[in-house]
Design an enzyme around this catalytic site. Structure first.
Site, PDB file in Angstrom:
ATOM      1  N   ASP A  31       0.847  -1.118   0.206  1.00  0.00           N
ATOM      2  CA  ASP A  31       0.024   0.001   0.060  1.00  0.00           C
ATOM      3  C   ASP A  31       1.072   1.059   0.116  1.00  0.00           C
ATOM      4  O   ASP A  31       1.780   1.316   0.688  1.00  0.00           O
ATOM      5  CB  ASP A  31      -0.998  -0.041   1.244  1.00  0.00           C
ATOM      6  CG  ASP A  31      -1.801   0.918   1.203  1.00  0.00           C
ATOM      7  OD1 ASP A  31      -3.052   0.424   1.161  1.00  0.00           O
ATOM      8  OD2 ASP A  31      -1.749   2.038   0.882  1.00  0.00           O
ATOM      9  N   LEU A  33      -0.051   4.016   0.592  1.00  0.00           N
ATOM     10  CA  LEU A  33      -0.790   5.156   1.551  1.00  0.00           C
ATOM     11  C   LEU A  33      -1.064   6.352   0.911  1.00  0.00           C
ATOM     12  O   LEU A  33      -1.156   7.195   1.794  1.00  0.00           O
ATOM     13  CB  LEU A  33       0.274   5.355   2.960  1.00  0.00           C
ATOM     14  CG  LEU A  33       0.648   4.334   3.682  1.00  0.00           C
ATOM     15  CD1 LEU A  33       1.837   4.888   4.695  1.00  0.00           C
ATOM     16  CD2 LEU A  33      -0.583   3.570   4.610  1.00  0.00           C
ATOM     17  N   PHE A  80      -6.509  -4.327  -5.413  1.00  0.00           N
ATOM     18  CA  PHE A  80      -7.318  -2.974  -5.055  1.00  0.00           C
ATOM     19  C   PHE A  80      -6.575  -1.850  -5.474  1.00  0.00           C
ATOM     20  O   PHE A  80      -7.392  -0.688  -5.606  1.00  0.00           O
ATOM     21  CB  PHE A  80      -7.712  -3.057  -3.525  1.00  0.00           C
ATOM     22  CG  PHE A  80      -8.340  -4.204  -2.886  1.00  0.00           C
ATOM     23  CD1 PHE A  80      -9.860  -4.241  -3.543  1.00  0.00           C
ATOM     24  CD2 PHE A  80      -7.863  -5.199  -2.178  1.00  0.00           C
ATOM     25  CE1 PHE A  80     -10.436  -5.290  -2.767  1.00  0.00           C
ATOM     26  CE2 PHE A  80      -8.660  -6.463  -1.664  1.00  0.00           C
ATOM     27  CZ  PHE A  80      -9.850  -6.343  -1.972  1.00  0.00           C
ATOM     28  N   SER A 124     -15.697  -2.724 -11.327  1.00  0.00           N
ATOM     29  CA  SER A 124     -17.007  -1.709 -10.827  1.00  0.00           C
ATOM     30  C   SER A 124     -18.247  -2.016 -11.601  1.00  0.00           C
ATOM     31  O   SER A 124     -18.007  -2.202 -12.873  1.00  0.00           O
ATOM     32  CB  SER A 124     -16.480  -0.256 -10.771  1.00  0.00           C
ATOM     33  OG  SER A 124     -17.764   0.572 -10.787  1.00  0.00           O
ATOM     34  N   THR A 126     -19.619   0.194 -12.830  1.00  0.00           N
ATOM     35  CA  THR A 126     -19.519   1.322 -13.928  1.00  0.00           C
ATOM     36  C   THR A 126     -19.106   1.078 -15.083  1.00  0.00           C
ATOM     37  O   THR A 126     -19.470   1.840 -16.091  1.00  0.00           O
ATOM     38  CB  THR A 126     -18.383   2.399 -13.232  1.00  0.00           C
ATOM     39  OG1 THR A 126     -18.488   3.808 -13.832  1.00  0.00           O
ATOM     40  CG2 THR A 126     -16.779   1.997 -13.423  1.00  0.00           C
ATOM     41  N   TYR A 149     -11.937   7.436 -14.809  1.00  0.00           N
ATOM     42  CA  TYR A 149     -11.785   6.402 -13.679  1.00  0.00           C
ATOM     43  C   TYR A 149     -12.616   5.028 -14.280  1.00  0.00           C
ATOM     44  O   TYR A 149     -12.077   3.981 -14.259  1.00  0.00           O
ATOM     45  CB  TYR A 149     -12.428   6.919 -12.280  1.00  0.00           C
ATOM     46  CG  TYR A 149     -12.974   5.997 -11.359  1.00  0.00           C
ATOM     47  CD1 TYR A 149     -12.242   4.705 -10.704  1.00  0.00           C
ATOM     48  CD2 TYR A 149     -14.428   5.407 -11.340  1.00  0.00           C
ATOM     49  CE1 TYR A 149     -12.589   4.038  -9.980  1.00  0.00           C
ATOM     50  CE2 TYR A 149     -14.616   4.287 -10.638  1.00  0.00           C
ATOM     51  CZ  TYR A 149     -13.851   3.654  -9.938  1.00  0.00           C
ATOM     52  OH  TYR A 149     -14.230   2.431  -9.260  1.00  0.00           O
ATOM     53  N   LYS A 153     -11.371   1.111 -15.309  1.00  0.00           N
ATOM     54  CA  LYS A 153     -11.827  -0.330 -14.964  1.00  0.00           C
ATOM     55  C   LYS A 153     -11.925  -1.290 -15.938  1.00  0.00           C
ATOM     56  O   LYS A 153     -11.667  -2.458 -16.134  1.00  0.00           O
ATOM     57  CB  LYS A 153     -13.144  -0.117 -14.239  1.00  0.00           C
ATOM     58  CG  LYS A 153     -12.767   0.559 -12.577  1.00  0.00           C
ATOM     59  CD  LYS A 153     -12.005  -0.421 -11.900  1.00  0.00           C
ATOM     60  CE  LYS A 153     -11.567   0.133 -10.325  1.00  0.00           C
ATOM     61  NZ  LYS A 153     -10.651  -0.464  -9.499  1.00  0.00           N
ATOM     62  N   TYR A 177     -18.267  -4.620  -8.335  1.00  0.00           N
ATOM     63  CA  TYR A 177     -18.774  -3.951  -7.162  1.00  0.00           C
ATOM     64  C   TYR A 177     -19.905  -3.010  -7.627  1.00  0.00           C
ATOM     65  O   TYR A 177     -19.700  -2.203  -8.221  1.00  0.00           O
ATOM     66  CB  TYR A 177     -17.772  -3.393  -6.301  1.00  0.00           C
ATOM     67  CG  TYR A 177     -16.772  -4.064  -5.688  1.00  0.00           C
ATOM     68  CD1 TYR A 177     -16.360  -5.316  -5.924  1.00  0.00           C
ATOM     69  CD2 TYR A 177     -15.243  -3.039  -5.772  1.00  0.00           C
ATOM     70  CE1 TYR A 177     -14.880  -5.935  -5.644  1.00  0.00           C
ATOM     71  CE2 TYR A 177     -14.180  -3.648  -5.507  1.00  0.00           C
ATOM     72  CZ  TYR A 177     -14.148  -4.987  -5.340  1.00  0.00           C
ATOM     73  OH  TYR A 177     -12.866  -5.495  -5.042  1.00  0.00           O
ATOM     74  N   ARG A 231     -29.542   3.071  -6.516  1.00  0.00           N
ATOM     75  CA  ARG A 231     -28.247   2.014  -6.477  1.00  0.00           C
ATOM     76  C   ARG A 231     -28.616   0.992  -5.563  1.00  0.00           C
ATOM     77  O   ARG A 231     -29.515   0.896  -4.743  1.00  0.00           O
ATOM     78  CB  ARG A 231     -27.252   2.995  -5.957  1.00  0.00           C
ATOM     79  CG  ARG A 231     -26.824   4.402  -6.561  1.00  0.00           C
ATOM     80  CD  ARG A 231     -26.316   4.070  -7.825  1.00  0.00           C
ATOM     81  NE  ARG A 231     -25.738   5.237  -8.668  1.00  0.00           N
ATOM     82  CZ  ARG A 231     -26.747   6.103  -9.544  1.00  0.00           C
ATOM     83  NH1 ARG A 231     -27.998   5.599  -9.640  1.00  0.00           N
ATOM     84  NH2 ARG A 231     -26.047   6.877  -9.921  1.00  0.00           N
TER      85      ARG A 231
END
Ligand code: UFG
Length: 334
Positions: A31, A33, A80, A124, A126, A149, A153, A177, A231
């Site tokens: 990660d 951060l 992720f 996603s 999306t 964005y 994906k 998701y 949603r």
């Protein structure tokens, strides 16, 4: 089994790391951060009573990634790590395309070098754009993304499909998701966006705590039951569990699964449910539609149930309670 989790300190990543540790997996997190906090490490350890290894690195740094693989030799990767703010992606497309695509390319390249052939990708809903039919099944047409964005994906999905064609040993599960909300029941981990939130649930909780004055509801003239956007909200712990099922039931090829509840709630339904469960008022006003928003979006999650044995267990009230509990706990700890 050792799982490498990129972005493992983020909202969905941290909940997935908890589930993995609680189910006996060995976990290594990378990660950078950028949109997460180092405190999450201790919180995960408190929740699970287990340890994991952390590399504070950027997946876009291929030399570092290679080094990590040479040390850790993971059996599978859950990816992720990505930039995820829709609005920001419109103003900084190069940054989004570079980060969200290069990270996946690097991972796939290094994974193939070290013979790691199991990849779970964080996608996603999306990718479906403005859906032609509801509920959305995995067979529905993808494309028509309305921002960089969303396009990253979709492009990542295409990249992974092409890599699988070139190397059929490389198995991929793509998890699409719907709208993740909620938090771990301990209140120790959850979603805490920096600055003014863009998404509905983080905005509602901050209005409820008085940090923000009023919720703006983006349009009440959509063709939905009360005119506000609908949603499929899913509890982040359910979503996290979907990743374990994906790892456990991975088959060869590329598999696509919708992770949603199958239920659609409007913005007004959400406000009312929040007020009822938590006994707090959420003042709101109706404003213009937000550009790029669609009227309605909810999943047919039956494929994930049939093939992975996964379905969402938490209801809307759990999501409301846990989202608020997390924010209250954050305020207490300050
Ligand atoms: N909304 C408001 N006011 C707000 C924020 C949101 O009325 O302050 C409304 C939106 O118009 C929409 C609904 O609440 O009808 C949900 O909006 P979110 O921003 O929470 O979520 P979106 O469905 O727009 O976007 C989410 C993720 C994206 C993902 C997309 C499609 O944030 O990452 O779902 O899967 F791309």
């Amino acid at each position: 089994m050792k799982i490498l989790v990129t972005g493992g300190l983020g909202f969905i990543g941290s909940h997935t790391v908890v589930e993995l540790l609680e189910n006996g997996y060995e976990v290594v997190v990378i990660d950078a951060l950028y949109n997460s906090s180092i405190d999450v490490v201790d919180k995960i350890k408190i929740i699970t009573g287990k340890d994991f290894k952390l590399y504070v690195e950027d997946v876009c740094n291929k030399e570092k990634l290679d080094e990590i693989f040479s040390i850790e030799k993971p059996d599978a990767v859950i990816h992720f790590a990505a930039y995820k703010a829709v609005g920001e992606s419109v103003s900084k497309p190069i940054m989004y395309y570079r980060n969200n695509l290069v990270s996946t390319l690097n991972l796939c390249e290094v994974m193939q070098k070290y013979g790691c052939n199991k990849f779970v990708f964080s996608s996603s809903a999306t990718v479906y754009g403005d859906p032609e039919v509801l509920p959305i099944t995995e067979e529905c047409k993808v494309g028509g993304t309305t921002n960089p964005y969303g396009s990253t994906k979709l492009m990542n999905e295409m990249i992974l499909r092409d890599i699988n064609i070139s190397n059929p040993e490389f198995s991929v599960v793509i998890l699409r998701y719907f709208n993740p909300i909620g938090a771990h029941k301990s209140g120790l981990i959850g979603e805490k966006p920096n600055g003014i939130p863009n998404n509905l649930m983080p905005y509602i909780v901050r209005v409820a705590t008085g940090e923000l004055e009023i919720l703006s509801i983006f349009g009440n003239d959509y063709p939905t039951h009360d005119g506000t956007g609908v949603r499929d909200y899913i509890h982040v712990v359910d979503l996290a569990k979907g990743h374990l099922k994906a790892i456990e039931n991975m088959k060869s090829g590329v598999s696509y699964y919708n992770l949603g509840t199958g239920m659609g709630y409007s913005v007004l339904d959400m406000v009312k449910a929040f007020e009822k469960v938590n006994g707090v008022k959420v003042p709101y006003k109706i404003v213009d539609r937000r550009p790029g928003d669609i009227a309605e979006c909810f999943a047919d999650p039956s494929k994930a149930y049939k093939e992975l044995g996964w379905k969402a267990e938490f209801g809307i009230e759990d999501m409301m309670r846990d989202s608020y509990n997390f924010i209250l706990k954050c305020k207490e700890d300050k």
